[in-house]
Design an enzyme around this catalytic site. Structure first.
Site, PDB file in Angstrom:
ATOM      1  N   THR A 122     -10.615   4.668  10.047  1.00  0.00           N
ATOM      2  CA  THR A 122     -10.527   3.849  11.274  1.00  0.00           C
ATOM      3  C   THR A 122      -9.969   4.629  12.462  1.00  0.00           C
ATOM      4  OG1 THR A 122      -8.541   2.978  10.204  1.00  0.00           O
ATOM      5  CG2 THR A 122     -10.435   1.515  10.328  1.00  0.00           C
ATOM      6  N   ASP A 164      -3.147   4.332  -2.254  1.00  0.00           N
ATOM      7  CA  ASP A 164      -4.117   4.805  -1.253  1.00  0.00           C
ATOM      8  C   ASP A 164      -4.112   6.331  -1.188  1.00  0.00           C
ATOM      9  OD1 ASP A 164      -5.798   4.957   0.957  1.00  0.00           O
ATOM     10  OD2 ASP A 164      -4.227   4.490   2.403  1.00  0.00           O
ATOM     11  N   LEU A 165      -4.707   6.970  -2.197  1.00  0.00           N
ATOM     12  CA  LEU A 165      -4.703   8.436  -2.229  1.00  0.00           C
ATOM     13  C   LEU A 165      -6.053   9.028  -1.825  1.00  0.00           C
ATOM     14  CD1 LEU A 165      -2.576   9.239  -5.428  1.00  0.00           C
ATOM     15  CD2 LEU A 165      -1.832   9.022  -3.059  1.00  0.00           C
ATOM     16  N   LYS A 166      -7.048   8.184  -1.652  1.00  0.00           N
ATOM     17  CA  LYS A 166      -8.374   8.627  -1.164  1.00  0.00           C
ATOM     18  C   LYS A 166      -8.852   9.896  -1.883  1.00  0.00           C
ATOM     19  CE  LYS A 166      -7.402   6.906   3.502  1.00  0.00           C
ATOM     20  NZ  LYS A 166      -5.956   6.769   3.495  1.00  0.00           N
ATOM     21  N   LEU A 167      -9.110   9.772  -3.155  1.00  0.00           N
ATOM     22  CA  LEU A 167      -9.513  10.939  -3.942  1.00  0.00           C
ATOM     23  C   LEU A 167     -10.812  11.553  -3.420  1.00  0.00           C
ATOM     24  CD1 LEU A 167      -8.983   9.662  -7.622  1.00  0.00           C
ATOM     25  CD2 LEU A 167      -7.292  10.622  -6.042  1.00  0.00           C
ATOM     26  N   TYR A 168     -10.817  12.867  -3.346  1.00  0.00           N
ATOM     27  CA  TYR A 168     -12.014  13.594  -2.918  1.00  0.00           C
ATOM     28  C   TYR A 168     -11.998  14.944  -3.602  1.00  0.00           C
ATOM     29  CZ  TYR A 168     -15.566  15.629   0.146  1.00  0.00           C
ATOM     30  OH  TYR A 168     -16.704  16.217   0.637  1.00  0.00           O
ATOM     31  N   ASP A 169     -12.902  15.164  -4.562  1.00  0.00           N
ATOM     32  CA  ASP A 169     -12.944  16.438  -5.283  1.00  0.00           C
ATOM     33  C   ASP A 169     -14.265  16.495  -6.040  1.00  0.00           C
ATOM     34  OD1 ASP A 169     -12.112  18.840  -6.716  1.00  0.00           O
ATOM     35  OD2 ASP A 169     -10.065  18.249  -6.222  1.00  0.00           O
ATOM     36  N   ILE A 170     -14.403  17.439  -6.947  1.00  0.00           N
ATOM     37  CA  ILE A 170     -15.615  17.488  -7.756  1.00  0.00           C
ATOM     38  C   ILE A 170     -15.564  16.326  -8.756  1.00  0.00           C
ATOM     39  CG2 ILE A 170     -15.991  19.968  -7.487  1.00  0.00           C
ATOM     40  CD1 ILE A 170     -14.771  20.329 -10.312  1.00  0.00           C
ATOM     41  N   PRO A 171     -16.744  15.835  -9.204  1.00  0.00           N
ATOM     42  CA  PRO A 171     -16.781  14.617 -10.035  1.00  0.00           C
ATOM     43  C   PRO A 171     -15.815  14.623 -11.216  1.00  0.00           C
ATOM     44  CG  PRO A 171     -18.996  15.235  -9.412  1.00  0.00           C
ATOM     45  CD  PRO A 171     -18.110  16.329  -8.900  1.00  0.00           C
ATOM     46  N   ASN A 172     -15.782  15.711 -11.968  1.00  0.00           N
ATOM     47  CA  ASN A 172     -14.940  15.724 -13.169  1.00  0.00           C
ATOM     48  C   ASN A 172     -13.453  15.617 -12.820  1.00  0.00           C
ATOM     49  OD1 ASN A 172     -14.783  16.047 -16.127  1.00  0.00           O
ATOM     50  ND2 ASN A 172     -13.568  17.835 -15.550  1.00  0.00           N
ATOM     51  N   THR A 173     -13.045  16.297 -11.761  1.00  0.00           N
ATOM     52  CA  THR A 173     -11.639  16.231 -11.348  1.00  0.00           C
ATOM     53  C   THR A 173     -11.293  14.825 -10.866  1.00  0.00           C
ATOM     54  OG1 THR A 173     -11.739  18.551 -10.746  1.00  0.00           O
ATOM     55  CG2 THR A 173      -9.914  17.298  -9.832  1.00  0.00           C
ATOM     56  N   LYS A 197       0.842  -1.202   0.000  1.00  0.00           N
ATOM     57  CA  LYS A 197       0.000   0.000   0.000  1.00  0.00           C
ATOM     58  C   LYS A 197       0.876   1.251   0.000  1.00  0.00           C
ATOM     59  CE  LYS A 197      -2.243   1.893   3.603  1.00  0.00           C
ATOM     60  NZ  LYS A 197      -2.156   3.341   3.448  1.00  0.00           N
ATOM     61  N   ARG A 205       2.247  -0.206  10.983  1.00  0.00           N
ATOM     62  CA  ARG A 205       3.215  -0.169  12.094  1.00  0.00           C
ATOM     63  C   ARG A 205       3.581  -1.507  12.710  1.00  0.00           C
ATOM     64  NH1 ARG A 205       0.180   5.043  14.385  1.00  0.00           N
ATOM     65  NH2 ARG A 205      -1.404   4.056  13.091  1.00  0.00           N
ATOM     66  N   GLN A 222      -4.968   4.689  15.961  1.00  0.00           N
ATOM     67  CA  GLN A 222      -6.195   4.043  15.471  1.00  0.00           C
ATOM     68  C   GLN A 222      -7.180   3.837  16.622  1.00  0.00           C
ATOM     69  OE1 GLN A 222      -6.636   3.823  12.417  1.00  0.00           O
ATOM     70  NE2 GLN A 222      -5.027   2.815  11.245  1.00  0.00           N
TER      71      GLN A 222
HETATM   72  O1  C5P Z   1       0.195   1.636  10.940  1.00  0.00           O
HETATM   73  P1  C5P Z   1      -1.227   1.182  10.653  1.00  0.00           P
HETATM   74  O2  C5P Z   1      -1.333  -0.319  10.572  1.00  0.00           O
HETATM   75  O3  C5P Z   1      -2.206   1.817  11.595  1.00  0.00           O
HETATM   76  O4  C5P Z   1      -1.493   1.744   9.187  1.00  0.00           O
HETATM   77  C1  C5P Z   1      -2.746   1.775   8.601  1.00  0.00           C
HETATM   78  C2  C5P Z   1      -2.630   2.361   7.233  1.00  0.00           C
HETATM   79  O5  C5P Z   1      -3.910   2.387   6.649  1.00  0.00           O
HETATM   80  C3  C5P Z   1      -2.107   3.796   7.171  1.00  0.00           C
HETATM   81  O6  C5P Z   1      -1.328   3.894   5.995  1.00  0.00           O
HETATM   82  C4  C5P Z   1      -3.353   4.652   7.033  1.00  0.00           C
HETATM   83  O7  C5P Z   1      -3.130   5.817   6.271  1.00  0.00           O
HETATM   84  C5  C5P Z   1      -4.284   3.711   6.269  1.00  0.00           C
HETATM   85  N1  C5P Z   1      -5.723   3.913   6.449  1.00  0.00           N
HETATM   86  C6  C5P Z   1      -6.334   3.909   7.682  1.00  0.00           C
HETATM   87  N2  C5P Z   1      -7.703   4.061   7.782  1.00  0.00           N
HETATM   88  C7  C5P Z   1      -8.434   4.202   6.672  1.00  0.00           C
HETATM   89  C8  C5P Z   1      -7.812   4.181   5.409  1.00  0.00           C
HETATM   90  C9  C5P Z   1      -6.451   4.032   5.334  1.00  0.00           C
HETATM   91  O8  C5P Z   1      -5.672   3.741   8.684  1.00  0.00           O
HETATM   92  N3  C5P Z   1      -9.748   4.272   6.761  1.00  0.00           N
END
Ligand code: C5P
Length: 227
Positions: free
Chosen positions: A118, A59-68, A30, A208, A187
């Site tokens: 999370t 894992d860039l979690k896109l969030y913007d207007i639909p076209n972008t 990831k 981690r 978390q």
């Molecule tokens: O170190 P850890 O196991 O907590 O890492 C979790 C990874 O998952 C991190 O890279 C974090 O950015 C990502 N993540 C998250 N919760 C989300 C989506 C992604 O913790 N809902």
């Protein structure tokens, strides 16, 4: 269930060292904000040079207007990654537009939607979204399912309910996994392997507990033996 290892280390070299240490294992990698903003597409190529069979989750979690968002999704197609994600709270219009844009490609990556991070406690989540995590995560999942996405990012606690209201094939990917009850860090909603398995989770994300351990390869091996 598959293991996705988070490459969240402070430098590119440390991340690549981790990738080299676990190169014999069948895991997903990831690549998140920190690594991608710093090291860019070159980093993805470096990973593939170590082992071309590694699957990459961007894992860039896109969030913007639909076209972008649709434009960004199209650009992601050029990176050759195997999975990426968007925020479900960007709305069904945005998610549908992303999937529509990708439909012209012969093969596309898995697309997931983030429901509730999370790291949210119930109280902090409700302040932002005005509903509880379980209820809102279900709704976001339904929106993502109806928009044609392949699954969601959620905590292990929501996985079963999400599958019930969508489909067993609708994938769940769960961060916040502490495989053998390790320290939760920032978390809030953590679960162990056994819990994730019972909750029918498709992908567990572990950061981690692997990269902070003395012997990351040993931890990866132990996790794979238990899933
Ligand atoms: O170190 P850890 O196991 O907590 O890492 C979790 C990874 O998952 C991190 O890279 C974090 O950015 C990502 N993540 C998250 N919760 C989300 C989506 C992604 O913790 N809902």
């Amino acid at each position: 269930m598959e293991l996705c290892v988070a490459l969240d280390l402070p430098t590119k070299e440390e991340n690549l060292e981790l990738v080299r240490a676990i190169k014999e294992y069948d895991v997903w990698l990831k690549v998140g904000f920190r690594s991608y903003i710093r090291d860019g597409a070159e980093f993805l190529k470096d990973i593939k040079k170590i082992n071309p069979d590694f699957k990459i989750f961007l894992d860039l979690k896109l969030y913007d207007i639909p076209n972008t968002m649709a434009d960004a999704a199209e650009s992601i197609m050029g990176l050759g990654v195997d999975m990426f994600n968007v925020h479900a709270s960007a709305g069904t219009k945005a998610m549908k537009m992303v999937m529509d844009r990708l439909s012209s490609f012969e093969k596309r990556p898995i697309v997931l939607a983030v429901t509730a991070l999370t790291s949210f406690s119930e109280e902090d989540f409700t302040k932002v979204y005005e509903k509880g995590i379980a209820q809102k995560a279900d709704q976001f999942a339904k929106d993502a399912y109806d928009s044609g996405l392949d699954g969601v990012v959620c905590s292990a606690y929501e996985s079963e309910s999400i599958k019930k209201i969508t489909s067993n094939e609708f994938m769940t990917l769960t961060p916040g996994i502490r495989p053998f009850g390790e320290d939760a860090g920032d978390q809030e909603r953590v679960a162990d392997i056994a819990y994730a398995q019972n909750a029918l989770v498709d992908f567990i994300v572990v950061g981690r507990p692997i990269y902070k351990s003395e012997n990351p390869a040993e931890v990866v091996k132990k996790i794979l033996e238990n899933i």
